[in-house]
Design a protein around this motif. Structure first.
Motif, mmCIF file in Angstrom:
data_model
loop_
_atom_site.group_PDB
_atom_site.id
_atom_site.type_symbol
_atom_site.label_atom_id
_atom_site.label_comp_id
_atom_site.label_asym_id
_atom_site.label_seq_id
_atom_site.Cartn_x
_atom_site.Cartn_y
_atom_site.Cartn_z
ATOM 1 N N HIS A 1 0.667 -1.014 0.015
ATOM 2 C CA HIS A 1 -0.298 0.125 0.205
ATOM 3 C C HIS A 1 0.489 1.370 0.510
ATOM 4 N N ALA A 2 -0.066 2.492 -0.453
ATOM 5 C CA ALA A 2 0.984 3.805 -0.393
ATOM 6 C C ALA A 2 0.424 4.113 1.106
ATOM 7 N N THR A 3 1.662 3.663 1.920
ATOM 8 C CA THR A 3 1.960 4.338 3.480
ATOM 9 C C THR A 3 2.871 4.752 3.576
ATOM 10 N N VAL A 4 3.508 5.254 4.411
ATOM 11 C CA VAL A 4 3.794 5.979 5.525
ATOM 12 C C VAL A 4 4.168 5.630 6.985
ATOM 13 N N LEU A 5 5.961 4.400 7.190
ATOM 14 C CA LEU A 5 5.658 4.512 8.842
ATOM 15 C C LEU A 5 7.005 5.943 8.804
ATOM 16 N N VAL A 6 6.209 6.379 10.789
ATOM 17 C CA VAL A 6 6.527 7.811 10.946
ATOM 18 C C VAL A 6 6.950 6.811 12.257
ATOM 19 N N PRO A 7 8.191 7.027 12.312
ATOM 20 C CA PRO A 7 8.932 6.423 14.193
ATOM 21 C C PRO A 7 8.202 7.072 15.389
ATOM 22 N N ALA A 8 7.956 6.922 16.444
ATOM 23 C CA ALA A 8 7.210 7.461 18.097
ATOM 24 C C ALA A 8 8.677 8.268 17.516
ATOM 25 N N ASP A 9 9.762 7.763 18.583
ATOM 26 C CA ASP A 9 10.887 8.616 18.841
ATOM 27 C C ASP A 9 12.194 8.396 18.035
ATOM 28 N N ARG A 10 12.159 6.779 18.452
ATOM 29 C CA ARG A 10 13.720 7.042 17.926
ATOM 30 C C ARG A 10 13.315 5.921 17.045
ATOM 31 N N TYR A 11 14.262 5.230 15.473
ATOM 32 C CA TYR A 11 14.818 4.276 14.675
ATOM 33 C C TYR A 11 15.703 3.510 15.149
ATOM 34 N N ALA A 12 16.242 2.020 15.215
ATOM 35 C CA ALA A 12 17.032 1.435 14.877
ATOM 36 C C ALA A 12 18.250 2.435 15.841
ATOM 37 N N LYS A 13 17.792 2.883 17.174
ATOM 38 C CA LYS A 13 17.694 3.854 17.611
ATOM 39 C C LYS A 13 18.370 5.257 17.589
ATOM 40 N N MET A 14 18.169 5.487 16.467
ATOM 41 C CA MET A 14 18.359 6.143 15.631
ATOM 42 C C MET A 14 17.629 7.094 16.099
ATOM 43 N N ARG A 15 17.460 9.332 16.278
ATOM 44 C CA ARG A 15 16.748 9.875 16.392
ATOM 45 C C ARG A 15 16.539 11.101 15.259
ATOM 46 N N ASN A 16 16.429 10.940 14.606
ATOM 47 C CA ASN A 16 16.554 11.410 13.549
ATOM 48 C C ASN A 16 16.401 10.583 11.706
ATOM 49 N N VAL A 17 15.261 9.405 12.288
ATOM 50 C CA VAL A 17 14.759 9.469 11.631
ATOM 51 C C VAL A 17 13.068 9.851 10.948
ATOM 52 N N TRP A 18 12.996 9.656 10.504
ATOM 53 C CA TRP A 18 11.470 10.951 10.193
ATOM 54 C C TRP A 18 10.217 9.959 8.922
ATOM 55 N N PHE A 19 10.729 10.142 8.176
ATOM 56 C CA PHE A 19 9.949 8.468 7.048
ATOM 57 C C PHE A 19 10.243 7.878 6.096
ATOM 58 N N LEU A 20 9.690 6.781 6.761
ATOM 59 C CA LEU A 20 10.345 5.336 5.779
ATOM 60 C C LEU A 20 9.016 5.136 5.396
ATOM 61 N N PRO A 21 8.646 5.744 3.718
ATOM 62 C CA PRO A 21 7.821 5.225 3.077
ATOM 63 C C PRO A 21 7.308 3.708 2.202
ATOM 64 N N SER A 22 6.607 3.399 1.861
ATOM 65 C CA SER A 22 6.923 2.178 0.814
ATOM 66 C C SER A 22 7.226 2.224 -0.495
ATOM 67 N N LEU A 23 7.395 1.344 -0.879
ATOM 68 C CA LEU A 23 7.799 1.732 -2.507
ATOM 69 C C LEU A 23 6.602 2.678 -3.426
ATOM 70 N N SER A 24 5.371 1.966 -2.940
ATOM 71 C CA SER A 24 4.225 3.007 -3.441
ATOM 72 C C SER A 24 3.793 4.250 -3.088
ATOM 73 N N MET A 25 4.587 4.468 -2.119
ATOM 74 C CA MET A 25 4.814 6.387 -1.864
ATOM 75 C C MET A 25 5.375 6.204 -1.699
ATOM 76 N N LEU A 26 6.633 6.181 -2.648
ATOM 77 C CA LEU A 26 7.743 6.175 -2.706
ATOM 78 C C LEU A 26 7.421 7.129 -4.117
ATOM 79 N N ARG A 27 7.056 6.276 -5.130
ATOM 80 C CA ARG A 27 7.350 6.418 -6.459
ATOM 81 C C ARG A 27 6.088 7.826 -6.228
ATOM 82 N N ILE A 28 4.954 8.025 -5.241
ATOM 83 C CA ILE A 28 4.044 8.736 -5.511
ATOM 84 C C ILE A 28 5.396 10.213 -5.214
#
Length: 324
Positions: free
Chosen positions: A234-261
């Motif tokens: 699906h055209a979706t985005v993961l937005v971490p609530a705080d850290r992602y893999a211990k990184m604070r500066n990760v904001w948006f992880l899109p799916s490939l469908s969303m990235l194409r958009i």
């Protein structure tokens, strides 16, 4: 070879008609180099100056490791290794410099192999945003690129680049500027290729980032984009609530469908997925040249398909696209 000298780059930009952009870039770059205040910079500069330079040497970037080859005495070989360790941690590579093999955290040659199998840099002018220490730039140049201009604000990365640049050919065509993409003067429309690898998910506005990439490209220019994604149909985005893999500066992880958009909305077409795969510990891991935490420390020890925070483990996609 003078440390931080970028005169040849600005001369080239003026020669191809980007006079105003070159002038703005030169002023900004000079200000950044002059105002550099990192606490380790004096130590790195001393280590750089102490690196021996053989009477004859060659630099190659046609194998996995970017290599500097030259004959040194046993004492000088030890000196090289000690001086190179001053630039720890080495994250992108590998390198082989005058008898010392630098086993970097990332086996960047694996990503390069994926890219090189699908993309031709011959005769291209390249802007590499978030270029790190320039490993990919050296590979691009060896693959036929005409010029490679990197941007990275991290002083250690710039100093590691200067280590390699010390042994580069007098016909310099690869430079790194101490800048973020958001620092660049707007709308140069100068480059045949713009690369953004490992940057998009660090931006609070991914759309602004993609628009910046588009504005740097000539009409019909090509984009190389590598980023963390979330595995979804699906055209979706993961937005971490705080850290992602211990990184604070990760904001948006899109799916490939969303990235194409996102790419289509920001002026790109002919989007092609070169690769889409989980990042493995065989590609990113700690070594004696990078002794801090690495990928294995960011994953749930009882379930390596999840991060410590419970999100899907890092998955990266490499795409190409063309500017309309």
């Amino acid at each position: 070879m003078k440390l931080f000298d970028r005169d040849r780059l600005f001369g080239w930009l003026r020669s191809v008609g980007s006079v105003d952009w070159a002038n703005q870039l030169e002023t900004l770059t000079h200000e950044r180099f002059t105002a550099a205040s990192h606490g380790d910079l004096p130590r790195w500069q001393q280590a750089w100056a102490a690196l021996p330079k053989p009477a004859k040497f060659e630099m190659h970037a046609i194998s996995d490791a970017v290599q500097v080859i030259g004959e040194l005495s046993e004492t000088e070989l030890v000196e090289v290794r000690e001086r190179l360790m001053e630039f720890h941690p080495w994250r992108k590579g590998p390198f082989q410099i005058l008898g010392t093999t630098i086993d970097t955290e990332w086996r960047s040659n694996l990503k390069w192999d994926r890219l090189a199998s699908a993309f031709d840099f011959t005769g291209k002018s390249v802007l590499d945003i978030g270029c790190g220490n320039g490993y990919y730039g050296w590979r691009m140049l060896a693959a036929g690129a005409q010029w490679v201009v990197g941007c990275d604000p991290t002083w250690l990365s710039i100093m590691q680049f200067e280590v390699l640049r010390k042994y580069a050919d007098a016909d310099e065509r690869h430079f790194i500027l101490p800048l973020k993409d958001t620092d660049l003067p707007p709308n140069p429309h100068r480059f045949d290729v713009v690369c953004s690898m490992g940057v998009l998910y660090h931006r609070t506005s991914p759309i602004d980032h993609l628009q910046t990439l588009a504005s740097a490209l000539k009409s019909d220019g090509e984009l190389v984009l590598e980023t963390l994604i979330v595995d979804s149909e699906h055209a979706t985005v993961l937005v971490p609530a705080d850290r992602y893999a211990k990184m604070r500066n990760v904001w948006f992880l899109p799916s490939l469908s969303m990235l194409r958009i996102w790419l289509q909305r920001t002026g790109f077409e002919e989007v092609c997925v070169v690769s889409d795969a989980l990042t493995r510990v065989s590609e990113q891991r700690g070594t004696r040249w990078m002794r801090f935490e690495s990928l294995v420390d960011f994953l749930d020890p009882s379930d390596c398909s999840r991060t410590l925070e419970g999100y899907p483990a890092p998955r990266r996609a490499l795409l190409t696209a063309r500017r309309r």
